[in-house]
Design a protein around this motif. Structure first.
Motif, PDB file in Angstrom:
ATOM      1  N   ALA A 145     -32.052  75.477  41.568  1.00 48.18           N
ATOM      2  CA  ALA A 145     -32.622  76.139  40.393  1.00 48.18           C
ATOM      3  C   ALA A 145     -32.462  75.272  39.151  1.00 48.18           C
ATOM      4  CB  ALA A 145     -31.946  77.503  40.187  1.00 48.18           C
ATOM      5  N   GLY A 146     -31.265  74.728  38.945  1.00 48.40           N
ATOM      6  CA  GLY A 146     -31.030  73.850  37.815  1.00 48.40           C
ATOM      7  C   GLY A 146     -31.375  74.470  36.474  1.00 48.40           C
ATOM      8  N   SER A 147     -31.119  75.769  36.319  1.00 50.55           N
ATOM      9  CA  SER A 147     -31.534  76.467  35.108  1.00 50.55           C
ATOM     10  C   SER A 147     -30.473  76.349  34.018  1.00 50.55           C
ATOM     11  CB  SER A 147     -31.761  77.948  35.419  1.00 50.55           C
ATOM     12  OG  SER A 147     -30.571  78.554  35.871  1.00 50.55           O
ATOM     13  N   THR A 148     -30.897  76.679  32.794  1.00 48.37           N
ATOM     14  CA  THR A 148     -29.972  76.695  31.658  1.00 48.37           C
ATOM     15  C   THR A 148     -28.876  77.722  31.869  1.00 48.37           C
ATOM     16  OG1 THR A 148     -31.815  76.056  30.226  1.00 48.37           O
ATOM     17  CG2 THR A 148     -29.839  76.924  29.160  1.00 48.37           C
ATOM     18  N   GLU A 149     -29.220  78.818  32.540  1.00 48.51           N
ATOM     19  CA  GLU A 149     -28.228  79.848  32.824  1.00 48.51           C
ATOM     20  C   GLU A 149     -27.051  79.283  33.603  1.00 48.51           C
ATOM     21  OE1 GLU A 149     -29.738  82.853  35.363  1.00 48.51           O
ATOM     22  OE2 GLU A 149     -28.058  84.235  35.040  1.00 48.51           O
ATOM     23  N   ALA A 193     -12.449  77.882  41.247  1.00 45.07           N
ATOM     24  CA  ALA A 193     -13.219  78.283  42.427  1.00 45.07           C
ATOM     25  C   ALA A 193     -14.599  78.797  42.025  1.00 45.07           C
ATOM     26  CB  ALA A 193     -12.462  79.356  43.203  1.00 45.07           C
ATOM     27  N   ALA A 194     -14.653  79.626  40.964  1.00 43.47           N
ATOM     28  CA  ALA A 194     -15.942  80.138  40.490  1.00 43.47           C
ATOM     29  C   ALA A 194     -16.819  79.009  39.965  1.00 43.47           C
ATOM     30  CB  ALA A 194     -15.716  81.179  39.395  1.00 43.47           C
ATOM     31  N   LEU A 195     -16.202  77.972  39.402  1.00 44.96           N
ATOM     32  CA  LEU A 195     -16.965  76.810  38.936  1.00 44.96           C
ATOM     33  C   LEU A 195     -17.645  76.111  40.104  1.00 44.96           C
ATOM     34  CD1 LEU A 195     -17.497  75.230  36.276  1.00 44.96           C
ATOM     35  CD2 LEU A 195     -15.536  73.797  36.878  1.00 44.96           C
ATOM     36  N   THR A 196     -16.927  75.984  41.220  1.00 46.17           N
ATOM     37  CA  THR A 196     -17.521  75.397  42.426  1.00 46.17           C
ATOM     38  C   THR A 196     -18.663  76.260  42.953  1.00 46.17           C
ATOM     39  OG1 THR A 196     -15.364  74.448  42.999  1.00 46.17           O
ATOM     40  CG2 THR A 196     -17.015  74.547  44.742  1.00 46.17           C
ATOM     41  N   VAL A 197     -18.451  77.576  42.970  1.00 49.54           N
ATOM     42  CA  VAL A 197     -19.490  78.502  43.425  1.00 49.54           C
ATOM     43  C   VAL A 197     -20.728  78.395  42.543  1.00 49.54           C
ATOM     44  CG1 VAL A 197     -20.080  80.950  43.663  1.00 49.54           C
ATOM     45  CG2 VAL A 197     -17.883  80.114  44.500  1.00 49.54           C
ATOM     46  N   ALA A 198     -20.526  78.351  41.226  1.00 44.78           N
ATOM     47  CA  ALA A 198     -21.660  78.262  40.304  1.00 44.78           C
ATOM     48  C   ALA A 198     -22.424  76.959  40.501  1.00 44.78           C
ATOM     49  CB  ALA A 198     -21.169  78.384  38.864  1.00 44.78           C
ATOM     50  N   TYR A 199     -21.703  75.865  40.703  1.00 46.01           N
ATOM     51  CA  TYR A 199     -22.387  74.579  40.913  1.00 46.01           C
ATOM     52  C   TYR A 199     -23.236  74.615  42.183  1.00 46.01           C
ATOM     53  CZ  TYR A 199     -23.184  69.643  41.774  1.00 46.01           C
ATOM     54  OH  TYR A 199     -23.785  68.435  42.027  1.00 46.01           O
ATOM     55  N   MET A 204     -27.395  73.068  43.773  1.00 45.60           N
ATOM     56  CA  MET A 204     -27.504  72.511  45.113  1.00 45.60           C
ATOM     57  C   MET A 204     -28.678  73.164  45.828  1.00 45.60           C
ATOM     58  SD  MET A 204     -25.106  70.239  45.787  1.00 45.60           S
ATOM     59  CE  MET A 204     -24.825  70.273  47.549  1.00 45.60           C
ATOM     60  N   PRO A 205     -29.489  72.405  46.543  1.00 43.27           N
ATOM     61  CA  PRO A 205     -30.595  73.015  47.290  1.00 43.27           C
ATOM     62  C   PRO A 205     -30.082  73.828  48.461  1.00 43.27           C
ATOM     63  CG  PRO A 205     -30.407  70.686  47.812  1.00 43.27           C
ATOM     64  CD  PRO A 205     -29.446  70.945  46.698  1.00 43.27           C
ATOM     65  N   HIS A 206     -30.893  74.804  48.863  1.00 42.92           N
ATOM     66  CA  HIS A 206     -30.568  75.653  50.005  1.00 42.92           C
ATOM     67  C   HIS A 206     -31.381  75.160  51.201  1.00 42.92           C
ATOM     68  CE1 HIS A 206     -29.590  79.250  52.293  1.00 42.92           C
ATOM     69  NE2 HIS A 206     -30.865  79.363  52.570  1.00 42.92           N
ATOM     70  N   VAL A 207     -30.709  74.700  52.236  1.00 48.39           N
ATOM     71  CA  VAL A 207     -31.367  74.076  53.386  1.00 48.39           C
ATOM     72  C   VAL A 207     -30.929  74.775  54.660  1.00 48.39           C
ATOM     73  CG1 VAL A 207     -31.749  71.933  54.647  1.00 48.39           C
ATOM     74  CG2 VAL A 207     -31.362  71.859  52.183  1.00 48.39           C
ATOM     75  N   GLU A 208     -31.915  75.092  55.514  1.00 46.93           N
ATOM     76  CA  GLU A 208     -31.624  75.612  56.854  1.00 46.93           C
ATOM     77  C   GLU A 208     -32.367  74.759  57.868  1.00 46.93           C
ATOM     78  OE1 GLU A 208     -32.259  79.727  57.472  1.00 46.93           O
ATOM     79  OE2 GLU A 208     -31.208  80.346  55.626  1.00 46.93           O
ATOM     80  N   VAL A 209     -31.661  74.395  58.942  1.00 47.09           N
ATOM     81  CA  VAL A 209     -32.286  73.586  59.986  1.00 47.09           C
ATOM     82  C   VAL A 209     -32.094  74.272  61.342  1.00 47.09           C
ATOM     83  CG1 VAL A 209     -31.951  71.406  58.752  1.00 47.09           C
ATOM     84  CG2 VAL A 209     -30.198  72.218  60.337  1.00 47.09           C
ATOM     85  N   ALA A 210     -32.967  73.927  62.274  1.00 47.25           N
ATOM     86  CA  ALA A 210     -32.812  74.358  63.667  1.00 47.25           C
ATOM     87  C   ALA A 210     -32.500  73.134  64.513  1.00 47.25           C
ATOM     88  CB  ALA A 210     -34.099  75.030  64.153  1.00 47.25           C
TER      89      ALA A 210
END
Length: 215
Positions: A145-149, A193-199, A204-210
């Protein structure tokens, strides 16, 4: 919440709560030992909560189990937040899907761009091509997302971690109250920990692979 999860939770509570009630009876509190103010200014027993100065093994066990359940709940909440709360919905986001198309674009299914199994989009290379092999291919991809929020949240959490760190240091140099040590240390580590979660959630992109497996 699914019905099965609710039923399991109620059954676990019906079993644990009576046991915990009996275990919490514990032992009577012992005599409190005070530090002579003329000798030292520290107040290790001071704190915002009137806690007992003696705990039985059964009481310690209840506290540990409550802490573990709380930690599990926090991890589940953080995981759900990272993977869904700030992700765009499929209706308004460009998402690479398992059939090789791009969902969320204007037009019907016939007009969607195709994505080969090697992860490249028609008309140009994709930085995700290294994810795809003969045995593994991309199912779904949400860009970060990379948003200002996200920047504001991370800045606030950084400031919060610095504040808790300063409070912990100040407590160590002054009254050294054990409860405040715990509060400030918990606030510091939870902020990090919340800082890591927020980052992860915002940057970070959300990727799913098979992947084909041999079993």
């Amino acid at each position: 919440m699914r019905r099965e999860t609710l039923v399991v939770g109620v059954l676990v509570a019906l079993v644990l709560l009576p046991m915990w009630y009996v275990a919490l009876q514990g032992e009577p509190s012992g005599e409190e030992i005070q530090i002579d103010p003329s000798v030292s200014e520290i107040r290790p027993l001071g704190g915002p909560v009137d806690a007992p100065n003696k705990l039985s093994p059964s009481q310690v066990g209840v506290v540990v189990w409550v802490a573990l359940f709380g930690l599990y709940g926090a991890l589940v909440g953080a995981h759900r937040f990272m993977n869904s709360a700030v992700r765009p919905s499929d209706a308004d986001a460009e998402v690479i899907v398992s059939d090789g198309g791009i969902s969320g674009e204007e037009g019907n299914d016939a007009e969607r761009r195709t994505t080969p199994r090697d992860g490249r989009i028609e008309g140009g290379g994709s930085p995700l091509s290294w994810l795809s092999t003969d045995e593994r291919w991309l199912i779904e991809y949400h860009d970060a997302a990379g948003s200002t929020e996200g920047i504001v949240v991370m800045a606030g959490l950084t400031v919060l971690a610095i504040v808790f760190s300063a409070l912990f240091t100040g407590e160590y140099l002054t009254l050294a109250r054990t409860q405040y040590f715990g509060l400030y240390a918990a606030g510091l580590f939870l902020s990090l920990a919340a800082l890591t979660v927020a980052y992860y959630a915002w940057f970070m992109p959300h990727v799913e692979v098979a992947e084909k497996r041999g079993h």
